[in-house]
Design an enzyme around this catalytic site. Structure first.
Site, PDB file in Angstrom:
ATOM      1  CG  ASN A   1      -0.219  -0.322   2.502  1.00  0.00           C
ATOM      2  OD1 ASN A   1       0.391  -1.381   2.622  1.00  0.00           O
ATOM      3  ND2 ASN A   1      -0.291   0.563   3.470  1.00  0.00           N
TER       4      ASN A   1
ATOM      5  CD  GLN B   1      -3.512   0.601  -2.112  1.00  0.00           C
ATOM      6  OE1 GLN B   1      -4.074   1.376  -2.878  1.00  0.00           O
ATOM      7  NE2 GLN B   1      -3.617   0.702  -0.796  1.00  0.00           N
TER       8      GLN B   1
ATOM      9  CB  CYS C   1      -3.555   2.469   8.828  1.00  0.00           C
ATOM     10  SG  CYS C   1      -4.882   1.978   7.709  1.00  0.00           S
TER      11      CYS C   1
END
Length: 401
Positions: free
Chosen positions: A161, A195, A341
């Site tokens: 990601n 992703q 995140c």
């Protein structure tokens, strides 16, 4: 360049180049979801007509997902997002082992996998970490070398990601299954494909995986909904106890509107995948070429070929990501210094450190990720803005003065 800073400023535009973090919900997806918040509000577990509308909507969404994954509809489990799907995969399988097993992950997995593995380690399971190369790619041979004489879960992400590195999941799965046959042990293969959706084929038969995680909000669907593909025959304990929805695998009244959005957004992303990849690859290549030309010292961290088309990841030595992002935000450009995140952390990304990058270089890293509505003007403006911010931080004259 095609669009100047002043032109964008005058138009008060926001240049959103963080599609790897999240995406806006498509209008057709939102339109499909809206009825299930109001007139078609029935609980799918009830027996009357409006409940049947909800059940039918879930069935249609499940069929759409199954079509993209090339799997049975019974193998599609709707979850509350990619994080839950990841946790459900590794924890759900590990809890079925008669004795503590091996949890084999890469150094650059999403924290949903890393932290789930750490929790399992406290329960006696053995966490084994596989290194990556300088681009973030896992060598399948390294995975094979770490398979031992215990039951095992192998969880390697399909595509990273942060830097976009793509892993050879079919080869990893082949090695894992071969080891299982030779030893008589259960070796279950999971991949986090959050992703990869809309960019790579998700055919689970060709990938050879037992479990695969997805999330809607990376592909213009709603937040708070995901999918876990769970191959028939795989033992999987539920994380959430309750009414036994999702074939006893994920209890709780189904989030019908978001499930509808998950199914449609995935189907649309798959239908447009080739077009999306070509469009964003062209933009990424334009961005990287301009960045290296106009900003001295830029280091490109993407793999030359084996990378997602929409992610451009660079480092700028001597600078830190946070002030660059703040400067870009002031100029109307949205980018990222790593995984969304963990964006509140001041520590360098574990992904970049796992790739062998120095702390200094990792601290000065930025991710720009393009979407279906991104344009060449957006790229050109972002480069002008980034060069201006870098010059200011370096104490050099601004490009716009």
């Amino acid at each position: 360049m095609a669009t100047t800073l002043q032109e964008i400023d005058a138009a008060s535009q926001i240049i959103y180049l963080d599609h790897a973090a999240t995406t806006p919900v498509r209008s057709e997806v939102l339109d499909a979801m809206l009825p299930y918040f109001s007139e078609a509000f029935g609980n799918p577990s009830s027996l009357y007509a409006i409940a049947g509308e909800s059940r039918n909507a879930i069935d249609e969404a499940r069929a759409r997902v199954a079509s993209v994954l090339n799997c049975r509809t019974s193998e599609v489990v709707f979850t509350g997002g990619g994080t839950e799907a990841d946790n459900m995969a590794v924890k759900g399988v590990a809890s079925t082992f008669d004795e503590p097993g091996d949890i084999i992950i890469s150094e650059i997995e999403h924290h949903a996998i890393i932290h789930a593995a750490e929790q399992l380690e406290k329960d006696g399971h053995h966490v084994i970490t596989v290194p990556v190369d300088r681009y973030g790619v896992v060598d399948p041979v390294e995975v094979r070398s770490r398979l031992g004489d215990r039951d095992a879960i192998v969880s390697i992400m399909f595509a990273n990601n942060e830097v976009g590195a793509i892993n050879d999941i079919p080869e990893i799965a082949r090695f894992a299954k071969q080891h299982g046959r030779e030893t008589g042990k259960d070796v279950v293969v999971h991949t986090d494909a959050v992703q990869a959706s809309g960019k790579l084929s998700l055919d689970v038969k060709k990938l050879g995986v037992d479990l695969l995680s997805l999330s809607a909000h990376k592909i213009h669907g709603p937040k708070g909904v995901g999918v876990l593909f769970a191959r028939r025959g795989i033992k999987l304990d539920a994380l959430i106890a309750g009414g036994g929805q999702e074939r006893q695998r994920r209890s709780g009244t189904e989030n019908v509107p978001c499930i509808v959005g998950m199914g449609l957004s995935l189907a649309l992303a798959e239908n447009e995948r080739q077009q999306f990849c070509q469009h964003t690859r062209d933009l990424r290549d334009r961005f990287l070429a301009a960045a290296t030309e106009h900003i001295s010292g830029v280091v490109v961290n993407n793999h030359p070929q084996n990378t997602l088309p929409h992610i451009a990841h660079i480092s700028i030595p001597g600078l830190e990501g946070e002030p660059m992002l703040l400067g870009l935000d002031f100029k109307g450009v949205c980018a990222s210094s790593g995984s969304a995140c963990s964006s509140a952390s001041v520590e360098p990304s574990h992904v970049l450190i796992g790739m062998g990058m120095s702390y200094e270089l990792a601290a000065g890293s930025l991710r720009f990720s393009f979407g279906k509505d991104s344009s060449e003007d957006h790229v050109d403006y972002a480069i002008d803005a980034l060069a201006d911010v870098v010059n200011q931080l370096r104490g050099l004259p601004s490009m716009t003065t």
